[in-house]
Design a protein around this motif. Structure first.
Motif, PDB file in Angstrom:
ATOM      1  N   ARG A 115       1.138  -1.116   0.010  1.00 26.09           N
ATOM      2  CA  ARG A 115       0.025   0.103   0.378  1.00 26.09           C
ATOM      3  C   ARG A 115       0.931   0.961  -0.081  1.00 26.09           C
ATOM      4  O   ARG A 115       2.035   1.054   0.594  1.00 26.09           O
ATOM      5  CB  ARG A 115      -0.674  -0.355   1.532  1.00 26.09           C
ATOM      6  N   THR A 116       0.892   2.429  -1.047  1.00 22.29           N
ATOM      7  CA  THR A 116       1.872   3.697  -0.706  1.00 22.29           C
ATOM      8  C   THR A 116       0.773   4.651   0.726  1.00 22.29           C
ATOM      9  O   THR A 116      -0.501   4.218   0.790  1.00 22.29           O
ATOM     10  CB  THR A 116       1.122   4.294  -2.004  1.00 22.29           C
ATOM     11  N   VAL A 128       5.724   3.546   1.078  1.00 20.74           N
ATOM     12  CA  VAL A 128       5.390   2.377   0.444  1.00 20.74           C
ATOM     13  C   VAL A 128       4.712   1.550   2.095  1.00 20.74           C
ATOM     14  O   VAL A 128       5.541   0.715   3.355  1.00 20.74           O
ATOM     15  CB  VAL A 128       6.177   1.285  -0.772  1.00 20.74           C
ATOM     16  N   SER A 161       1.361  -5.089  -8.832  1.00 26.52           N
ATOM     17  CA  SER A 161       0.756  -3.976  -9.585  1.00 26.52           C
ATOM     18  C   SER A 161      -0.449  -3.339  -9.058  1.00 26.52           C
ATOM     19  O   SER A 161      -1.138  -3.940  -9.271  1.00 26.52           O
ATOM     20  CB  SER A 161       1.320  -4.429 -10.659  1.00 26.52           C
ATOM     21  N   PRO A 162      -0.470  -1.548  -8.980  1.00 25.81           N
ATOM     22  CA  PRO A 162      -1.123  -0.710  -8.990  1.00 25.81           C
ATOM     23  C   PRO A 162      -2.084  -1.021  -9.785  1.00 25.81           C
ATOM     24  O   PRO A 162      -2.751  -0.031  -9.828  1.00 25.81           O
ATOM     25  CB  PRO A 162      -0.444   0.412  -8.470  1.00 25.81           C
ATOM     26  N   VAL A 163      -0.666  -1.433 -11.422  1.00 26.33           N
ATOM     27  CA  VAL A 163      -2.197  -1.043 -12.342  1.00 26.33           C
ATOM     28  C   VAL A 163      -2.165  -2.105 -13.271  1.00 26.33           C
ATOM     29  O   VAL A 163      -0.832  -2.431 -12.999  1.00 26.33           O
ATOM     30  CB  VAL A 163      -1.301   0.610 -13.210  1.00 26.33           C
ATOM     31  N   ASP A 209       3.876   4.179 -10.192  1.00 21.91           N
ATOM     32  CA  ASP A 209       2.985   4.190  -8.630  1.00 21.91           C
ATOM     33  C   ASP A 209       3.279   5.890  -7.587  1.00 21.91           C
ATOM     34  O   ASP A 209       4.182   6.097  -7.401  1.00 21.91           O
ATOM     35  CB  ASP A 209       2.205   3.720  -8.096  1.00 21.91           C
TER      36      ASP A 209
END
Length: 387
Positions: A179-180, A185, A214-216, A340
């Motif tokens: 989690r950012t 992080v 991966s957040p994307v 991110d």
């Protein structure tokens, strides 16, 4: 708080961890050790749990040639400094069947980069490699001076040892989630603990998407690959004593010469990858694939092809299959990019041939997350995440 967390202790991740640790402090590398047994293992796996991967300068795509060449230059230094041997420069042979342009494209990149290559017509090919059964019209592309094979298992061990010697901290367990935060992080481990870093480098290969790391959306496709291994003993072993690594363009196979495995026996291996291989989108299915014997149809087809190409193998009695996974990207090259707000970089997508250049791919990823000037001949734009 760590400066940079590298998630993934496979070929690219371990290389990135080593390059980072030798450049700066505050590095943690996260990822499990190889399980003692695949059956019943309920965690993540990795395809580097093996003793053989091809390495060579020639490739149809220049970027793969460049990164392999840079990595090959550093193999002996890595061995010397780590005390771990992983590299065997036994050479490479590409078998070009009529209608295939593979050898021509490989030769073009090889000549551009100054690789030690030469071509053989059918008669000369059969004379140089008398154990091969090839028809008229087949030509050979030979590379010496660095081509051969590496043990991916031992290369990872060498990278990890050097990273630790340089001050990196190893956390030998998988990552559950990240989690950012405003300050960096947060990385949640499978044992329930959380570690914090300013930035994170995600190099988790086939498990990137199925574990949601991966957040994307990177547009990755993960395929299961079956390999067939045949034990070589006695007269057969002597016949194949000087065998190089090979690409067989008739069926798109890579073939590795007899290599010593942890059980003390020598096995010759064949693998073929295409888009008919099973693909996986869930963690449970990917886990089940690694724990399985792979495709029965592949075993039959690959066994028949090996016996046809190398008749001496018809005398071998011990054959078995193994499984691994390959992670394909839309570009056909690894994705090494920010995903991110400059806190997270991904380095994923070996596309079935990332091992040979893994040290250079790791160096590129390390430089990116350190905000260093781009220092690779590979075009940065070709490694960006899809938009």
């Amino acid at each position: 708080m760590y400066k940079i967390a590298v998630v993934g202790r496979g070929l690219i991740g371990s290389a990135a961890g080593r390059h980072l640790a030798e450049s700066t402090d505050g590095i943690v590398v996260i990822g499990p050790d190889e399980p003692e047994a695949r059956a019943g293992h309920d965690g993540v796996f990795a395809s580097h749990y093996d003793e053989g991967r091809m390495t060579r300068h020639v490739d149809p795509t220049e970027a793969w040639s460049i990164t392999a060449g840079q990595s090959i230059k550093r193999y002996r230094d890595l061995e010397a400094r780590s005390g771990v041997s992983f590299y065997n420069p036994v050479g490479y042979l590409g078998l070009g069947y009529p209608g295939s342009t593979y050898n021509d494209r490989c030769a073009a990149t090889g000549q551009t980069l100054g690789a030690e290559i030469y071509r053989l017509e059918t008669a000369a090919l059969c004379a140089a490699f008398p154990y091969l059964n090839v028809p008229d019209g087949v030509d050979g592309l030979v590379e010496r001076g660095g081509a051969g094979y590496i043990s991916p298992r031992r290369l990872v061990a060498a990278q990890n040892r050097l990273a630790e010697q340089a001050g990196a901290h190893m956390l030998r367990q998988p990552l559950r989630a990240l989690r950012t935060r405003a300050t960096g992080v947060a990385l949640d481990l499978w044992d329930g603990t959380t570690v914090h870093s300013e930035r994170a480098l995600i190099a988790t290969g086939a498990f990137t998407t199925v574990c949601g790391l991966s957040p994307v959306d990177l547009g990755l496709t993960v395929y299961g690959r079956t390999t067939v291994l045949v034990r070589t003993d006695g007269e057969t072993a002597e016949t194949l004593r000087d065998m190089p690594t090979m690409i067989d363009t008739l069926i798109g196979a890579y073939i590795l010469p007899p290599i010593r495995y942890p059980d003390g026996k020598h096995y010759l291996k064949i693998g073929v990858g295409d888009r008919s291989d099973p693909s996986f989108t869930s963690l449970s299915d990917l886990q089940a694939w690694f724990a399985s014997d792979g495709s029965h149809d592949n075993r039959i087809a690959f066994t028949e092809r090996l016996k046809e190409l190398i008749p001496a193998l018809t005398h071998c009695a011990t054959w078995h299959t193994d499984t691994c996974a390959v992670t394909h990207t839309q570009s056909g090259l690894p994705i090494i990019d920010h995903v991110d707000d400059r806190k997270i970089v991904v380095a994923v997508g070996g596309c079935g041939k990332g091992a040979k250049g893994s040290d250079e791919w790791g160096r590129i990823a390390a430089g990116l997350i350190l905000d260093l000037p781009w220092s690779s001949a590979v075009d940065r734009g070709k490694l960006r995440a899809p938009t």
